[in-house]
Design a protein around this motif. Structure first.
Motif, short mmCIF file in Angstrom:
data_model
loop_
_atom_site.label_atom_id
_atom_site.label_comp_id
_atom_site.label_asym_id
_atom_site.label_seq_id
_atom_site.Cartn_x
_atom_site.Cartn_y
_atom_site.Cartn_z
N LEU A 236 0.76 -1.14 0.01
CA LEU A 236 -0.03 -0.03 -0.01
C LEU A 236 0.71 1.41 0.03
N LYS A 237 1.98 1.37 0.83
CA LYS A 237 2.92 2.44 0.83
C LYS A 237 3.37 2.66 -0.46
N ARG A 238 3.83 1.69 -1.26
CA ARG A 238 4.28 1.89 -2.62
C ARG A 238 3.41 2.36 -3.53
N GLU A 239 2.01 1.81 -3.67
CA GLU A 239 1.03 2.14 -4.34
C GLU A 239 0.66 3.72 -4.39
N LEU A 240 0.82 4.19 -2.99
CA LEU A 240 0.04 5.26 -2.62
C LEU A 240 1.60 6.38 -2.70
N ASN A 241 2.71 5.78 -2.81
CA ASN A 241 3.85 6.60 -2.92
C ASN A 241 3.89 7.34 -1.80
N ALA A 242 3.53 6.83 -0.50
CA ALA A 242 3.49 7.54 1.09
C ALA A 242 4.85 7.52 1.61
#
Length: 355
Positions: A236-242
Motif C-alpha cells: 500500500l505504501k508503494r502504491e500510494l507513494n507515501a
C-alpha cells in the motif's frame, strides 16, 4: 489473619514471551499484590512463558494462538483453584462467581457492535463463534460479577452487551515515568509516529493513508505479529507513494529516541477501547491525534478525528509551530495514568472483598 489468596486470570501468560497492553494489566496486578504482601497465583490455560510467576495451568505447553478460545478455556484451570477472589484481567466474564467473588477488569466486549476487526470480515465473525455459543452464560456472569471498565467508551459497550448499569471506570496503567525520558522542549522534526502491533486489527493502513494524503512523513513502529499484513502495508505504501517508514520490533530505548524527535502521534485504530501508546507518546511530549470512536477520545477530545481528511487538517495545523506549551500540557495530562494511581484505585475496589 487468614492467608489471603487471589487468583489472577492472566490467560496471555501462555501466549507470549513479552507483555502486551493487556499483559501490562496483569503484570501490574502481580506488582500490586506483591507490594501488599497478598498471596496470589496466576491462572492461564497454556503453560506460561514467565516462570517467575506462581502459576496454575492446564495445557503442558505454550500456545501462542487462539486467543479468544484461551480466554474461555481458562475457566477449566480457574475452577481448580479455591481463592478468596478471582481478579480477572482477560475481560471475559467466565462463570466464576459461583466459586468465589469475581472482579473483572475489561475493555469493550469483542461481541459488542463497535468498529473493530471483529465486525469487519467474515473470518473474524466466524472466529467469535465460541463466544456466540456461550453468550447466555457470559451475559449471566456479567450481571453477577463486579466489572471495572478501562474507559467510558468500554463502560457503555459493556452495559449494552450485558444489560447492566455502566460500570466504574479505572483507566489502565501506563509507564509514564519511563516515557517521560523522551520529553524535551527542543525543536522537533515535522513527522508523525504511530505505535501498534503489526496485525490487521490495528488498522495501520490509516497511517499510510494519512502520510499519502498530507504529504507528511510518518513512522509506524510495532512488534511483528502478522507477516502477511506487513507485506500488505508495504504494498500500500508503494502504491500510494507515501513517505512512511515501517519499523518492526524496535527496542524500547530506540522508541524513546523516535518519540523525542516527533511532533505528533497518530493513533490509527478506530474502535480501540483505550490505546496505551497514546499516553506513552503524551508522556514524551508528543501531541496525539486520536479517533473520535475510541477510548482515547476521552483523554484528548480536542485532537480527535472522524475520518482521514479531518486527521490531515489536524496534523498540518499541529506541525505549523513547536507548541512547547501544549507539549508540556500533554506530558502533565499523561501523569494521571501512572501505574501507582492504577494500583491504588484497583486495590480500593478489591480490599473490602479480601480483608
Amino acid at each position: 489473619m487468614k492467608k489471603i489468596k487471589v487468583a489472577v486470570i492472566a490467560h496471555g501468560l501462555g501466549m507470549s514471551r513479552g507483555y502486551s497492553g493487556e499483559g501490562t494489566i496483569y503484570k501490574t496486578f502481580f506488582e500490586m499484590l506483591e507490594e501488599r504482601k497478598i498471596n496470589y497465583v496466576a491462572i492461564s490455560f497454556a503453560k506460561p512463558y514467565d516462570k517467575s510467576i506462581p502459576s496454575v495451568y492446564t495445557l503442558p505447553f505454550h500456545l501462542p494462538k487462539l486467543d479468544k478460545y484461551q480466554r474461555l478455556l481458562t475457566y477449566y484451570t480457574a475452577k481448580k483453584v479455591k481463592p478468596d477472589l478471582y481478579l480477572n484481567a482477560s475481560g471475559v466474564p467466565i462463570p466464576l462467581s459461583e466459586l468465589a467473588p469475581h472482579v473483572i477488569y475489561a475493555g469493550a466486549p469483542s461481541i459488542a457492535n463497535l468498529p473493530s476487526k471483529y465486525t469487519r470480515s467474515l473470518f473474524w465473525k466466524l472466529y467469535l463463534l465460541p463466544f456466540r455459543l456461550v453468550i447466555n452464560k457470559i451475559k449471566d456472569e456479567g450481571k453477577r460479577a463486579k466489572i471495572i471498565a478501562n474507559s467510558r467508551y468500554s463502560a457503555k459497550a459493556i452495559a449494552e452487551v450485558y444489560k447492566i448499569n455502566e460500570p466504574k471506570v479505572i483507566y489502565p496503567p501506563v509507564d509514564v515515568e519511563y516515557f517521560q525520558r523522551a520529553y524535551n522542549e527542543e525543536k522537533r522534526e515535522n513527522f508523525f509516529v504511530t505505535i501498534g502491533r503489526i496485525e490487521r486489527g490495528k488498522m495501520l493502513e490509516n497511517s499510510i493513508l494519512l502520510a499519502a494524503k498530507s504529504g507528511v512523513k510518518g513512522v509506524i513502529i510495532g512488534s511483528l505479529n502478522e507477516r502477511d499484513y506487513l507485506n500488505k502495508l508495504i504494498k500500500l505504501k508503494r502504491e500510494l507513494n507515501a513517505d512512511i517508514e515501517i519499523v518492526t520490533n524496535l527496542p524500547r530505548e530506540e522508541l524513546l529516541k523516535v518519540l523525542s524527535k516527533a511532533k505528533v502521534y497518530f493513533h490509527a485504530t478506530i474502535g480501540e477501547h483505550f490505546g496505551i501508546p497514546v499516553i506513552e507518546a503524551m508522556a514524551g511530549g508528543v501531541i496525539p491525534i486520536v479517533p473520535k470512536e475510541s477510548g482515547a477520545y476521552e483523554v484528548v477530545p480536542e485532537f480527535s478525528y472522524s475520518d482521514i481528511e479531518e486527521a490531515v487538517t489536524l496534523l498540518k495545523s499541529l506541525l505549523e509551530n513547536e507548541n512547547i506549551g501544549l507539549r508540556r500540557e500533554m506530558k502533565n495530562r499523561a501523569l494521571n495514568f501512572s501505574k501507582e494511581n492504577f494500583k491504588r484505585n484497583i486495590f480500593s475496589e478489591i480490599s473490602s472483598i479480601i480483608f
